[in-house]
Design a protein around this motif. Structure first.
Motif, PDB file in Angstrom:
ATOM      1  N   SER A  92      56.779  40.924  35.743  1.00 20.92           N
ATOM      2  CA  SER A  92      57.533  40.455  36.904  1.00 20.92           C
ATOM      3  C   SER A  92      58.041  41.647  37.705  1.00 20.92           C
ATOM      4  O   SER A  92      58.742  42.510  37.170  1.00 20.92           O
ATOM      5  N   ARG A  93      57.649  41.711  38.963  1.00 18.08           N
ATOM      6  CA  ARG A  93      58.078  42.791  39.862  1.00 18.08           C
ATOM      7  C   ARG A  93      58.801  42.196  41.054  1.00 18.08           C
ATOM      8  O   ARG A  93      58.837  40.985  41.251  1.00 18.08           O
ATOM      9  N   ARG A  94      59.345  43.105  41.871  1.00 17.08           N
ATOM     10  CA  ARG A  94      60.087  42.648  43.055  1.00 17.08           C
ATOM     11  C   ARG A  94      59.201  41.843  43.991  1.00 17.08           C
ATOM     12  O   ARG A  94      59.637  40.897  44.623  1.00 17.08           O
ATOM     13  N   ASN A  95      57.932  42.232  44.087  1.00 18.78           N
ATOM     14  CA  ASN A  95      57.028  41.563  45.021  1.00 18.78           C
ATOM     15  C   ASN A  95      55.949  40.762  44.290  1.00 18.78           C
ATOM     16  O   ASN A  95      54.843  40.578  44.797  1.00 18.78           O
ATOM     17  N   SER A  96      56.249  40.285  43.075  1.00 18.83           N
ATOM     18  CA  SER A  96      55.248  39.555  42.292  1.00 18.83           C
ATOM     19  C   SER A  96      54.936  38.206  42.931  1.00 18.83           C
ATOM     20  O   SER A  96      55.766  37.614  43.612  1.00 18.83           O
ATOM     21  N   ARG A  97      53.702  37.723  42.674  1.00 19.07           N
ATOM     22  CA  ARG A  97      53.235  36.454  43.249  1.00 19.07           C
ATOM     23  C   ARG A  97      52.760  35.532  42.136  1.00 19.07           C
ATOM     24  O   ARG A  97      51.653  35.021  42.158  1.00 19.07           O
ATOM     25  N   GLN A  98      53.622  35.324  41.116  1.00 20.54           N
ATOM     26  CA  GLN A  98      53.307  34.457  39.989  1.00 20.54           C
ATOM     27  C   GLN A  98      52.003  34.870  39.283  1.00 20.54           C
ATOM     28  O   GLN A  98      51.239  34.028  38.821  1.00 20.54           O
ATOM     29  N   GLY A  99      51.765  36.150  39.214  1.00 20.62           N
ATOM     30  CA  GLY A  99      50.610  36.644  38.484  1.00 20.62           C
ATOM     31  C   GLY A  99      49.294  36.568  39.215  1.00 20.62           C
ATOM     32  O   GLY A  99      48.249  36.901  38.640  1.00 20.62           O
ATOM     33  N   ARG A 100      49.287  36.109  40.457  1.00 22.25           N
ATOM     34  CA  ARG A 100      48.018  35.960  41.184  1.00 22.25           C
ATOM     35  C   ARG A 100      47.298  37.302  41.330  1.00 22.25           C
ATOM     36  O   ARG A 100      46.073  37.380  41.201  1.00 22.25           O
ATOM     37  N   HIS A 101      48.067  38.352  41.621  1.00 25.48           N
ATOM     38  CA  HIS A 101      47.441  39.654  41.791  1.00 25.48           C
ATOM     39  C   HIS A 101      46.798  40.110  40.485  1.00 25.48           C
ATOM     40  O   HIS A 101      45.721  40.706  40.498  1.00 25.48           O
ATOM     41  N   ALA A 102      47.463  39.850  39.353  1.00 24.72           N
ATOM     42  CA  ALA A 102      46.886  40.233  38.063  1.00 24.72           C
ATOM     43  C   ALA A 102      45.573  39.497  37.817  1.00 24.72           C
ATOM     44  O   ALA A 102      44.589  40.096  37.356  1.00 24.72           O
ATOM     45  N   GLY A 103      45.540  38.194  38.112  1.00 23.07           N
ATOM     46  CA  GLY A 103      44.307  37.437  37.933  1.00 23.07           C
ATOM     47  C   GLY A 103      43.199  37.926  38.854  1.00 23.07           C
ATOM     48  O   GLY A 103      42.041  38.069  38.446  1.00 23.07           O
ATOM     49  N   GLU A 104      43.567  38.198  40.096  1.00 24.54           N
ATOM     50  CA  GLU A 104      42.582  38.689  41.061  1.00 24.54           C
ATOM     51  C   GLU A 104      42.034  40.044  40.634  1.00 24.54           C
ATOM     52  O   GLU A 104      40.824  40.294  40.693  1.00 24.54           O
ATOM     53  N   HIS A 105      42.929  40.935  40.189  1.00 23.43           N
ATOM     54  CA  HIS A 105      42.498  42.265  39.774  1.00 23.43           C
ATOM     55  C   HIS A 105      41.638  42.204  38.512  1.00 23.43           C
ATOM     56  O   HIS A 105      40.708  43.003  38.360  1.00 23.43           O
ATOM     57  N   PHE A 106      41.936  41.256  37.612  1.00 22.95           N
ATOM     58  CA  PHE A 106      41.113  41.148  36.408  1.00 22.95           C
ATOM     59  C   PHE A 106      39.670  40.785  36.764  1.00 22.95           C
ATOM     60  O   PHE A 106      38.722  41.389  36.249  1.00 22.95           O
ATOM     61  N   ILE A 107      39.497  39.804  37.637  1.00 16.42           N
ATOM     62  CA  ILE A 107      38.135  39.408  38.019  1.00 16.42           C
ATOM     63  C   ILE A 107      37.441  40.540  38.773  1.00 16.42           C
ATOM     64  O   ILE A 107      36.242  40.791  38.572  1.00 16.42           O
ATOM     65  N   ALA A 108      38.175  41.241  39.630  1.00 20.43           N
ATOM     66  CA  ALA A 108      37.575  42.385  40.337  1.00 20.43           C
ATOM     67  C   ALA A 108      37.137  43.455  39.347  1.00 20.43           C
ATOM     68  O   ALA A 108      36.079  44.077  39.499  1.00 20.43           O
ATOM     69  N   ALA A 109      37.965  43.697  38.315  1.00 17.06           N
ATOM     70  CA  ALA A 109      37.612  44.687  37.300  1.00 17.06           C
ATOM     71  C   ALA A 109      36.381  44.239  36.512  1.00 17.06           C
ATOM     72  O   ALA A 109      35.485  45.051  36.216  1.00 17.06           O
ATOM     73  N   ALA A 110      36.328  42.952  36.162  1.00 16.20           N
ATOM     74  CA  ALA A 110      35.171  42.435  35.429  1.00 16.20           C
ATOM     75  C   ALA A 110      33.906  42.537  36.270  1.00 16.20           C
ATOM     76  O   ALA A 110      32.830  42.880  35.755  1.00 16.20           O
ATOM     77  N   ARG A 111      34.024  42.275  37.563  1.00 14.38           N
ATOM     78  CA  ARG A 111      32.846  42.383  38.430  1.00 14.38           C
ATOM     79  C   ARG A 111      32.397  43.828  38.556  1.00 14.38           C
ATOM     80  O   ARG A 111      31.193  44.116  38.603  1.00 14.38           O
ATOM     81  N   ALA A 112      33.354  44.766  38.624  1.00 10.69           N
ATOM     82  CA  ALA A 112      32.984  46.177  38.674  1.00 10.69           C
ATOM     83  C   ALA A 112      32.257  46.582  37.387  1.00 10.69           C
ATOM     84  O   ALA A 112      31.273  47.342  37.413  1.00 10.69           O
ATOM     85  N   PRO A 129      28.309  37.104  34.244  1.00 10.64           N
ATOM     86  CA  PRO A 129      29.338  36.069  34.076  1.00 10.64           C
ATOM     87  C   PRO A 129      30.543  36.302  34.988  1.00 10.64           C
ATOM     88  O   PRO A 129      31.202  35.345  35.396  1.00 10.64           O
ATOM     89  N   ALA A 130      30.818  37.556  35.319  1.00 10.46           N
ATOM     90  CA  ALA A 130      31.987  37.854  36.148  1.00 10.46           C
ATOM     91  C   ALA A 130      31.850  37.305  37.553  1.00 10.46           C
ATOM     92  O   ALA A 130      32.836  36.931  38.188  1.00 10.46           O
ATOM     93  N   HIS A 131      30.628  37.253  38.047  1.00 16.54           N
ATOM     94  CA  HIS A 131      30.414  36.781  39.410  1.00 16.54           C
ATOM     95  C   HIS A 131      30.354  35.261  39.490  1.00 16.54           C
ATOM     96  O   HIS A 131      30.222  34.704  40.577  1.00 16.54           O
ATOM     97  N   ARG A 132      30.446  34.590  38.337  1.00 15.69           N
ATOM     98  CA  ARG A 132      30.477  33.131  38.340  1.00 15.69           C
ATOM     99  C   ARG A 132      31.900  32.585  38.176  1.00 15.69           C
ATOM    100  O   ARG A 132      32.086  31.366  38.119  1.00 15.69           O
ATOM    101  N   VAL A 133      32.878  33.485  38.087  1.00 15.88           N
ATOM    102  CA  VAL A 133      34.281  33.076  38.005  1.00 15.88           C
ATOM    103  C   VAL A 133      34.934  33.299  39.359  1.00 15.88           C
ATOM    104  O   VAL A 133      34.857  34.391  39.920  1.00 15.88           O
ATOM    105  N   ARG A 134      35.571  32.290  39.887  1.00 19.20           N
ATOM    106  CA  ARG A 134      36.225  32.405  41.199  1.00 19.20           C
ATOM    107  C   ARG A 134      37.501  33.217  41.075  1.00 19.20           C
ATOM    108  O   ARG A 134      38.283  33.040  40.136  1.00 19.20           O
ATOM    109  N   LYS A 135      37.715  34.088  42.037  1.00 18.06           N
ATOM    110  CA  LYS A 135      38.979  34.810  42.093  1.00 18.06           C
ATOM    111  C   LYS A 135      40.093  33.856  42.509  1.00 18.06           C
ATOM    112  O   LYS A 135      39.859  32.928  43.291  1.00 18.06           O
TER     113      LYS A 135
END
Length: 344
Positions: A92-112, A129-135
């Protein structure tokens, strides 16, 4: 029943003509496919420092959860489950968005990760498999330009306490004048400061580099700061703590946490250094147009209408906008009548 030797000879001749061998018919890959844990060091070694910093923790999560699986054995469901874990366990950070950024970054990392595996020939692009999961859908950005009064209050709060007022004031002034990112400021070296022409060389994401105008006053303060804190060789860091160590990202966290304690609205809205970038670029765009704002920001991408190819501004135009913004003359600024007045 034994095979007819004549037919075997004919089949072998046909395979030779086609450039194939009997082993090719089995579909066996001469290279064994590595596990996720075995392949991860190759991915990390090929990544840029910025990519490693952004995706490193997510790659480690993949290795912890799927390390024993072969790269081509991981399913989209496996990655989606890890994405949900990343979202649920996000700090939890000052500008957190209920973990959305963490989920988005995880899929981006998996795609990389899987982009590298595809490039190395361990699987086809359609099998990733990473490109079949929606961000997770990115929510609208809440950042905005600060008002003149808000900016004044933030600077006043920064100068009213803390263990290094000089450094904090320099950081805020540097980001306000240049609209640079944190990474660009932290990468500054002594050689990147041109005090004669009042310029700094910014090296930011994507490997981009540009010379950015700053006021002569800020240029003088930066060189005094660096030399007083031990910067000697051209490649020494420009921004430094009082003990001589180069400034790190941690300084920004400490600074904004302190300002947030003094100004509750700063903490409530999650205001950060990037809001200064929004503030400056909004002012420049309103008074000098899109082309100058684009150059001021250091944007080089070609997305958008085709006319963006022709909407460009030079260093003199950026210096002119800076002079109008700050109310201080710049040696590269173009003399213009009726320049907009700087914010109070």
């Amino acid at each position: 029943m034994s095979a007819d030797p004549n037919r075997v000879s004919t089949a072998l001749a046909l395979l030779k003509h086609l450039g194939l061998s009997p082993a090719d018919l089995t579909g066996a890959d001469p290279r064994p496919v590595p596990t996720v844990a075995e392949y991860l060091p190759c991915v990390v070694a090929a990544a840029s420092p910025g990519t490693r910093r952004t995706y490193g923790s997510y790659w480690r999560r993949m290795a912890d959860g799927l390390g024993e699986r072969r790269v081509d054995e991981v399913a989209a469901t496996d990655l989606e489950a890890l994405m949900r874990q990343s979202t649920a366990g996000a700090r939890s950070r000052r500008n957190s968005r209920q973990g959305r950024h963490a989920g988005e970054h995880f899929i981006a990392a998996a795609r990389a990760f899987y982009n590298r595996a595809i490039a190395d020939g361990y699987l086809a692009a359609v099998d990733s498999p990473a490109h079949r999961v929606r961000k997770p859908r990115r929510l609208p950005n809440t950042r905005r330009a600060l008002t003149a009064d808000e900016l004044y209050d933030i600077n006043a709060a920064a100068r009213s306490g803390g263990n290094d007022i000089i450094l904090d004031a320099l950081l805020l002034r540097l980001h306000t004048e240049t609209a640079c990112r944190r990474g660009g400021a932290l990468a500054l070296r002594l050689i990147d400061l041109d005090t004669d022409r009042a310029l700094i060389r910014l090296r930011e994401k994507g490997g981009t580099q540009r010379w950015q105008p700053i006021t002569p006053t800020l240029a003088a303060r930066l060189i005094e700061h660096a030399q007083a804190r031990g910067a000697v060789t051209p490649t020494d860091a420009l921004l430094r703590y009082r003990n001589g160590r180069p400034v790190s990202y941690r300084r920004y966290d400490v600074l904004w946490a302190r300002i947030g304690r003094q100004l509750p609205w700063v903490a409530a809205q999650g205001i950060s250094t990037h809001w200064l970038r929004h503030t400056t670029l909004t002012w420049v765009e309103r008074h000098f147009g899109y082309g100058v704002a684009r150059a001021y920001a250091g944007h080089t991408d070609s997305r958008g209408p085709a006319t963006t190819t022709y909407i460009k501004a030079d260093l003199q135009a950026v210096a002119t906008a800076l002079a109008a913004l700050t109310g201080h003359p710049h040696p590269l600024a173009i003399e213009q009548q009726g320049l907009p007045r700087p914010p109070a």
